[in-house]
Write a protein that holds these residues in place. Structure first.
Motif, short mmCIF file in Angstrom:
data_model
loop_
_atom_site.label_atom_id
_atom_site.label_comp_id
_atom_site.label_asym_id
_atom_site.label_seq_id
_atom_site.Cartn_x
_atom_site.Cartn_y
_atom_site.Cartn_z
N GLY A 113 0.81 -1.21 0.00
CA GLY A 113 0.00 0.00 0.00
C GLY A 113 0.84 1.26 0.00
N PHE A 114 1.95 1.23 0.78
CA PHE A 114 2.77 2.44 0.87
C PHE A 114 3.54 2.72 -0.42
CE2 PHE A 114 5.03 -1.02 3.11
CZ PHE A 114 6.13 -1.18 2.27
N ASP A 115 3.56 1.74 -1.35
CA ASP A 115 4.20 1.97 -2.65
C ASP A 115 3.25 2.62 -3.66
OD1 ASP A 115 6.64 0.97 -1.90
OD2 ASP A 115 6.21 -1.07 -2.59
N LEU A 116 1.98 2.73 -3.30
CA LEU A 116 0.99 3.33 -4.18
C LEU A 116 0.86 4.81 -3.84
CD1 LEU A 116 -1.05 2.46 -6.42
CD2 LEU A 116 -2.75 2.26 -4.60
N PRO A 117 1.17 5.70 -4.78
CA PRO A 117 1.10 7.13 -4.47
C PRO A 117 -0.29 7.53 -3.96
CG PRO A 117 2.19 6.78 -6.59
CD PRO A 117 1.63 5.44 -6.15
N GLY A 118 -0.29 8.27 -2.86
CA GLY A 118 -1.55 8.75 -2.30
C GLY A 118 -2.42 7.67 -1.71
#
Length: 202
Positions: free
Chosen positions: A169-174
């Motif tokens: 999830g933290f690799d997905l911008p925003g």
């Protein structure tokens, strides 16, 4: 009474009258889709937060995941992703196991509606197989994130049902913005905004 019971169309706020069994692309309007999807709750409303997590917001999340999976993806593929659940603006969101139990007629109606929606916006009625598979993967990853962050699933349970996500999830911008439920009007406006950024008159 018999005539009233056989009616299979719905009057839309745009003024269109959409036949659910034999939909015409001419009766499909973006304003109706955005209005409906922003008011349809994912997970039958069983999610955390002050607002329901709408199908409109889910559709934006899936589009973002598709873009993150392949940074060279074209706007047409992302538009297919944004519209992948568009029939739910009139059919509602039914969880996948229940759809399977309902059998073929539901799927056929859903596919006819989706084809009409695609044609309305200048897309081939059916996306290429590779695009369908990519969107399906992104849809499952979105479901995993929603299940764990919103719907009360443990990570292990979600992995068994939806598989291991290829993205963190933290690799997905925003990501924090995408997974936090939006108010209805915001969901409507963001869905339309993404559509406008992708759609080119063909």
């Amino acid at each position: 009474m018999a005539r009233a019971q056989s009616r299979a169309w719905q009057r839309m706020l745009s003024g269109r009258r959409l036949d659910l069994l034999d939909p015409s692309p001419l009766d499909v309007e973006l304003s109706d889709i955005a209005h409906g999807l922003a008011r349809v709750a994912r997970w039958n409303g069983q999610t955390r937060g002050d607002y329901a997590y709408s199908v409109a917001q889910h559709s934006v999340l899936v589009t973002e995941i598709v873009g993150a999976m392949d940074t060279d993806i074209d706007d047409v593929t992302q538009l297919y992703a944004l519209l992948h659940d568009a029939p739910e603006y009139v059919m509602g969101d039914i969880i996948s196991p229940f759809k399977a139990a309902m059998g073929g007629n539901y799927r056929e109606v859903e596919e006819r509606l989706l084809s009409a929606i695609h044609i309305r916006f200048g897309l081939p009625a059916t996306p290429p197989t590779a695009v369908r598979k990519l969107i399906k993967r992104a849809d499952k990853e979105a479901a995993f994130f929603e299940a764990v962050n919103l719907a009360g699933f443990g990570a292990d349970e979600a992995r068994k049902i939806f598989g291991e996500p290829t993205l963190a999830g933290f690799d997905l911008p925003g990501f924090e913005r995408l997974i936090r439920p939006w108010p209805t009007q915001e969901a409507h406006e963001r869905f339309v905004g993404v559509f406008d950024s992708l759609f080119v008159e063909r």
